[in-house]
Motif scaffolding. Sequence first.
Motif, short mmCIF file in Angstrom:
data_model
loop_
_atom_site.label_atom_id
_atom_site.label_comp_id
_atom_site.label_asym_id
_atom_site.label_seq_id
_atom_site.Cartn_x
_atom_site.Cartn_y
_atom_site.Cartn_z
N ASP A 11 -5.74 25.67 35.30
CA ASP A 11 -4.75 24.58 35.80
C ASP A 11 -4.19 23.68 34.85
N ALA A 12 -4.99 22.85 34.11
CA ALA A 12 -4.73 21.98 33.19
C ALA A 12 -3.81 22.61 32.21
N ALA A 13 -4.28 23.96 31.62
CA ALA A 13 -3.61 24.56 30.68
C ALA A 13 -2.27 25.07 30.93
N THR A 14 -1.95 25.44 32.35
CA THR A 14 -0.61 26.00 32.79
C THR A 14 -0.03 24.77 32.99
N ARG A 19 4.73 21.71 31.01
CA ARG A 19 5.53 20.63 30.46
C ARG A 19 6.10 20.86 29.09
N HIS A 20 5.56 21.78 28.34
CA HIS A 20 5.93 22.13 26.84
C HIS A 20 7.18 22.98 27.26
N ILE A 22 9.41 22.81 29.58
CA ILE A 22 10.58 21.92 30.15
C ILE A 22 10.84 21.03 28.90
N VAL A 23 10.24 20.50 28.06
CA VAL A 23 10.39 19.79 26.93
C VAL A 23 11.46 20.71 25.99
N GLU A 24 10.85 21.98 25.91
CA GLU A 24 11.84 22.94 24.93
C GLU A 24 13.04 23.11 25.55
N VAL A 25 13.27 23.37 26.96
CA VAL A 25 14.56 23.36 27.58
C VAL A 25 15.37 22.31 27.49
N LEU A 26 15.03 21.15 27.83
CA LEU A 26 15.55 19.96 27.75
C LEU A 26 16.18 19.73 26.13
N SER A 27 15.32 19.93 25.02
CA SER A 27 15.62 19.90 23.77
C SER A 27 16.87 20.93 23.40
N ALA A 28 16.81 22.13 24.08
CA ALA A 28 17.68 23.04 23.54
C ALA A 28 19.09 22.71 24.49
N VAL A 29 19.19 22.10 25.64
CA VAL A 29 20.30 21.75 26.31
C VAL A 29 20.89 20.61 25.50
#
Length: 84
Positions: A11-14, A19-20, A22-29
């Motif tokens: 669960d922690a790894a998931t 989060r990673h 989400i950060v990648e998507v926000l960075s791309a946007v």
Amino acid sequence: MTTTTHTNRTDAATGTKRRHWIVEVLSAVARLVRHRREAAQLLEMDDHELADIGLSRSDVIHALNGSMLHDPTRELSRLAGPRQ
């Protein structure tokens, strides 16, 4: 009375992966928005300045009229490339 909390490592790894992602998507946007803004600023240049970098006004307009999900700077690079 003592309470013990057990954390499932899966669960922690998931959660970390999510989060990673989400950060990648926000960075791309953010990058896409920045590139669209920078491409639009090219329209402030006169035709001679655009020609100096291998573009025409219609090239810039064409790149900006594409889908909002596509990076116009890639199209501009492609258009400017053959002329250099």
